[in-house]
Design a protein around this motif. Structure first.
Motif, PDB file in Angstrom:
ATOM      1  N   MET A  70       2.789   5.900  11.348  1.00  0.00           N
ATOM      2  CA  MET A  70       1.813   5.624  12.396  1.00  0.00           C
ATOM      3  C   MET A  70       0.405   5.485  11.810  1.00  0.00           C
ATOM      4  O   MET A  70      -0.408   4.742  12.327  1.00  0.00           O
ATOM      5  N   GLY A  71       0.134   6.218  10.717  1.00  0.00           N
ATOM      6  CA  GLY A  71      -1.186   6.157  10.097  1.00  0.00           C
ATOM      7  C   GLY A  71      -1.495   4.754   9.588  1.00  0.00           C
ATOM      8  O   GLY A  71      -2.593   4.230   9.798  1.00  0.00           O
ATOM      9  N   VAL A 123      -1.940   4.747  20.408  1.00  0.00           N
ATOM     10  CA  VAL A 123      -2.189   5.946  19.612  1.00  0.00           C
ATOM     11  C   VAL A 123      -2.860   7.037  20.442  1.00  0.00           C
ATOM     12  O   VAL A 123      -2.511   8.208  20.362  1.00  0.00           O
ATOM     13  N   LYS A 124      -3.810   6.644  21.257  1.00  0.00           N
ATOM     14  CA  LYS A 124      -4.586   7.664  21.964  1.00  0.00           C
ATOM     15  C   LYS A 124      -4.069   7.975  23.356  1.00  0.00           C
ATOM     16  O   LYS A 124      -4.241   9.079  23.847  1.00  0.00           O
ATOM     17  N   LEU A 128       6.229  11.496  19.761  1.00  0.00           N
ATOM     18  CA  LEU A 128       6.075  11.031  18.383  1.00  0.00           C
ATOM     19  C   LEU A 128       4.659  11.287  17.881  1.00  0.00           C
ATOM     20  O   LEU A 128       4.454  11.793  16.787  1.00  0.00           O
ATOM     21  N   MET A 129       3.684  10.976  18.707  1.00  0.00           N
ATOM     22  CA  MET A 129       2.299  11.180  18.296  1.00  0.00           C
ATOM     23  C   MET A 129       2.010  12.673  18.099  1.00  0.00           C
ATOM     24  O   MET A 129       1.308  13.058  17.181  1.00  0.00           O
ATOM     25  N   SER A 180       4.049  14.904  17.184  1.00  0.00           N
ATOM     26  CA  SER A 180       4.791  15.522  16.090  1.00  0.00           C
ATOM     27  C   SER A 180       4.179  15.198  14.734  1.00  0.00           C
ATOM     28  O   SER A 180       4.640  15.680  13.719  1.00  0.00           O
ATOM     29  N   ILE A 181       3.131  14.384  14.720  1.00  0.00           N
ATOM     30  CA  ILE A 181       2.504  14.047  13.440  1.00  0.00           C
ATOM     31  C   ILE A 181       1.436  15.092  13.126  1.00  0.00           C
ATOM     32  O   ILE A 181       0.506  15.271  13.900  1.00  0.00           O
ATOM     33  N   PRO A 182       1.568  15.807  12.010  1.00  0.00           N
ATOM     34  CA  PRO A 182       0.528  16.773  11.683  1.00  0.00           C
ATOM     35  C   PRO A 182      -0.766  16.047  11.316  1.00  0.00           C
ATOM     36  O   PRO A 182      -0.726  15.001  10.675  1.00  0.00           O
ATOM     37  N   LEU A 183      -1.892  16.571  11.763  1.00  0.00           N
ATOM     38  CA  LEU A 183      -3.166  15.923  11.492  1.00  0.00           C
ATOM     39  C   LEU A 183      -4.093  16.876  10.761  1.00  0.00           C
ATOM     40  O   LEU A 183      -4.145  18.058  11.073  1.00  0.00           O
ATOM     41  N   LEU A 216       3.873  22.172  15.942  1.00  0.00           N
ATOM     42  CA  LEU A 216       3.766  20.758  16.290  1.00  0.00           C
ATOM     43  C   LEU A 216       4.626  20.514  17.523  1.00  0.00           C
ATOM     44  O   LEU A 216       5.594  21.232  17.761  1.00  0.00           O
ATOM     45  N   THR A 217       4.268  19.488  18.286  1.00  0.00           N
ATOM     46  CA  THR A 217       5.146  19.093  19.379  1.00  0.00           C
ATOM     47  C   THR A 217       6.457  18.668  18.766  1.00  0.00           C
ATOM     48  O   THR A 217       6.467  18.001  17.741  1.00  0.00           O
ATOM     49  N   GLN A 218       7.549  19.057  19.340  1.00  0.00           N
ATOM     50  CA  GLN A 218       8.775  18.525  18.776  1.00  0.00           C
ATOM     51  C   GLN A 218       9.655  17.906  19.832  1.00  0.00           C
ATOM     52  O   GLN A 218       9.730  18.379  20.957  1.00  0.00           O
ATOM     53  N   ILE A 219      10.278  16.787  19.444  1.00  0.00           N
ATOM     54  CA  ILE A 219      11.250  16.154  20.317  1.00  0.00           C
ATOM     55  C   ILE A 219      12.586  16.719  19.890  1.00  0.00           C
ATOM     56  O   ILE A 219      12.955  16.601  18.720  1.00  0.00           O
TER      57      ILE A 219
END
Lengths: 347, 325
Positions: free
Chosen positions: B214-215, B242-243, B253-254, B256-259, B267-270
């Motif tokens: 995604m980045g 993205v936002k 998905l967004m 779950s991405i560590p920032l 993290l959010t997880q599916i």
């Protein structure tokens, strides 16, 4: 005895590992070539406190995985010492001496497709350390422990009779974790545990690893090239470049006040998911060949602050305002105050 | 008129145990000079879509339905020779592993010249000059000297630059880039993305950028299509997706991405994993993992619907008739 509490769980000093990468003897004689050594890890020092997550980051070929393998004694060190809970690993020679220490440290590998034996059932894979260390004597107790471990990593006891190919990548990594936990270790070395996984699965595994750390009081040595993952999991971070540590600092400080120019470069390469419109300034150049590394500071050919001293004298780790950095320019105050990568705003 | 138009594309793999549908009825468009990101996890069908467009589906995979139009002309049913002319001249391709997309037995110069002379009327000498120009444009130092080097003499990043030069050498209208930076180190990845962005802007080339990262999409693409289990789950401009993601999958998905800079304990997880092609659930393919699923999701498959935001999502939450549920 009070100082024992502050004693780090793992203390690595002057650790080095060289590989002989010379051509075969005959070829060398005919072509008159010298022997060649690859200094995969060339003298690094770090400590990991109990219950902490220490991460090593760097690009491929920087020696981070070699460190992981050295720590669990899959490789013998060329130089230096590794103290695990006060015990010098290089002094242990016989199997019976090593076993009690080995039981307390386990490893999780990157590729969950290669690290599980495809011909073994999950129950056998997870129970292997139990058998190897003679922990649960009878079959029933061992099976009970396997069930418990599978439940702990979010699988079901019914999965014990399946084979690895019946699982997805994320589930396989859960099996690896269950296997690593079966001997009740205190210390886990995780070599890129999520880089073979999709992001949504990566978050499941990272969450699981954090939960387990809290519940079981584990200490992690975490190896990764993904800076965002490292930021998320670590307490302290070491940045490696060509076999050496160039900066060690607390996770927050490293990202907020990076000192070493290489760390700044790495932080600048993090893709911008916040859409701040920041143009990344890609840094020129690539990692040089480790067989023939540059003189002095290995980073000097890519470093905008390099001077004569950098080309001649290898820097050592020194105290900075945020941690330790091995850089002459930082030491001499030649680098402009940290231009921190602006921490993204919460949406 | 869009440069590339894909309508109801369906890609199938006949196997002994039945037909697997890798790409299931997807439609998308790419305008001139636009960068469309296609993002998804492994097995989502994003590479299959790309291969179908450049006409390089590996048999037994085949296009079973729909049509692909480039500049208004159908290219999905062309005979091999005709498609070969279009590929290279009008559509360029960049793949993940630069070592396998270059022929190890030929010098990079020869490969470039061959491609140029195949698709244009340039003479050998002019082609050579053009190739050297291109090599320096993609940032290969001392291009003239490296012209006669073999692929193995280059590093991974440099090889990918050669592949980009190869894709751009006859000024195609569209480049399909499938995970162009995945095999590269982070610092090289940034260089390659910046290069690809600049070149396509300069040459006015449209790009279909296929990646799981995604980045990379956020930095490069204008619009993005999120794929899940062979279908497009959500599509919109990069900023909106993205936002302000609307589809529960994109949202998850967004999250779950560590920032870097976001201090979250978890993290959010599916839950679960993407279904295998043999076990795609009825209704919306995401329903077993979806926290917001309701009855209709389990029986009926949603098409792309306008959301209350700026994106389109294939989710019954945005159907006006069931929105109250």
């Amino acid at each position: 005895m009070s100082e024992l509490a502050t004693e780090p769980l793992l203390k690595v000093s002057g650790l080095a590992r060289y590989f002989d990468v010379s051509r075969p003897w005959l070829a060398r004689m005919i072509e008159r070539l010298p022997r060649q050594t690859l200094k995969a890890v060339d003298g690094i020092d770090f400590e990991i406190a109990k219950g902490e997550t220490f991460s090593l980051v760097g690009e491929s070929g920087c020696g981070k995985s070699t460190v992981a393998r050295l720590v669990v004694s899959l490789y013998a060190a060329t130089k230096g010492t590794i103290l695990f809970d006060g015990v010098d690993l290089s002094k242990l020679h016989t199997r019976t001496d090593i076993a009690p220490v080995r039981r307390r440290m386990q490893m999780i590998f990157q590729d969950p497709y290669a690290s599980l034996n495809p011909r073994w059932r999950v129950a056998d894979i997870v129970a292997e350390p139990l058998r190897a260390f003679g922990l649960e004597a009878d079959d029933a107790a061992r099976r009970k422990r396997v069930d418990e471990l599978l439940r702990q990593v979010g699988l079901s006891p019914a999965d014990a009779d399946k084979y690895p190919h019946e699982f997805s990548g994320g589930q396989r990594q859960r099996i690896s974790i269950a296997r690593a936990l079966s001997s009740n270790p205190e210390f886990l070395v995780c070599d890129e545990p999520t880089s073979a996984l999709d992001v949504s699965v990566q978050s499941q595994i990272l969450n699981l690893m954090k939960d387990l750390q809290k519940r079981l009081g584990l200490t992690y040595l975490f190896i990764s090239h993904n800076l965002a993952v490292v930021y998320h999991v670590s307490d302290r971070i070491g940045v490696m470049y060509l076999g050496r540590l160039c900066e060690v600092a607390d996770a927050h400080d490293l990202f907020a006040k990076p000192q070493h120019p290489y760390t700044r470069l790495l932080l600048d390469t993090i893709p911008d998911l916040e859409m701040t419109g920041r143009e990344r300034v890609p840094v020129a150049g690539e990692v040089p060949n480790p067989i023939n590394p540059p003189t002095g500071c290995a980073f000097h050919p890519r470093c905008p602050f390099a001077e004569d001293r950098c080309r001649q004298e290898a820097p050592v780790l020194r105290q900075t305002e945020s941690g330790l950095a091995a850089c002459h320019a930082v030491e001499e105050g030649r680098i402009p105050a940290t231009e921190a990568v602006t921490p993204p705003q919460l949406p | 008129m869009a440069l590339l138009e894909v309508r109801n594309l369906r890609v199938e793999f006949p196997t002994r145990r039945g037909v697997l549908v890798a790409v299931d009825d997807i439609s998308l468009e790419i305008s001139e000079g636009e960068v469309l990101g296609v993002v998804g996890e492994s097995g989502a069908g994003k590479s299959m879509t790309g291969s179908a467009i450049i006409g390089l589906l590996e048999p037994p995979g085949r296009i079973a339905g729909g049509e692909i139009r480039l500049e208004g002309e159908r290219i999905d049913n062309l005979p091999y020779e005709k498609m070969r002319r279009i590929r290279g001249a009008k559509i360029g391709a960049i793949f993940q592993d630069p070592l396998t997309s270059l022929n190890p037995l030929y010098t990079i110069g020869r490969q470039l010249v061959e491609t140029i002379t195949t698709h244009t009327d340039l003479s050998e000498a002019d082609a050579r000059a053009h190739a050297i120009d291109l090599l320096s444009e993609v940032g290969i130092p001392a291009a003239e000297r490296r012209f006669d080097s073999y692929p193995h003499e280059f590093s991974g990043g440099m090889r990918q630059r050669v592949v980009i030069a190869l894709a751009l050498c006859v000024n195609p209208r569209l480049i399909v880039a499938d995970e162009p930076t995945t095999a590269l180190d982070v610092s090289i990845q940034a260089q390659i993305i910046a290069l690809l962005k600049r070149l396509c802007r300069d040459h006015g080339t449209a790009v279909m950028l296929i990646t799981h990262d995604m980045g990379v999409i956020a930095e490069t693409a204008d619009r993005v299509a999120v794929m899940y289990a062979g279908r497009i789950a959500e599509v919109g401009t990069v900023r909106d997706v993205v936002k302000h993601a609307k589809h529960p999958y994109t949202e998850g998905l967004m999250g779950s991405i560590p920032l870097v800079g976001h201090d979250v304990e978890r993290l959010t997880q599916i839950e679960g994993a993407m279904p295998r092609l043999t076990e795609i659930p009825t209704g919306c393919a995401f329903n077993p993992r979806c926290p917001k699923a309701f009855d209709r999701c389990r029986t009926e498959r949603p098409d792309l619907l306008q959301t209350d935001g700026a994106t389109q999502a294939a989710c019954w939450l945005y159907d006006r008739e069931t929105a109250y549920v």
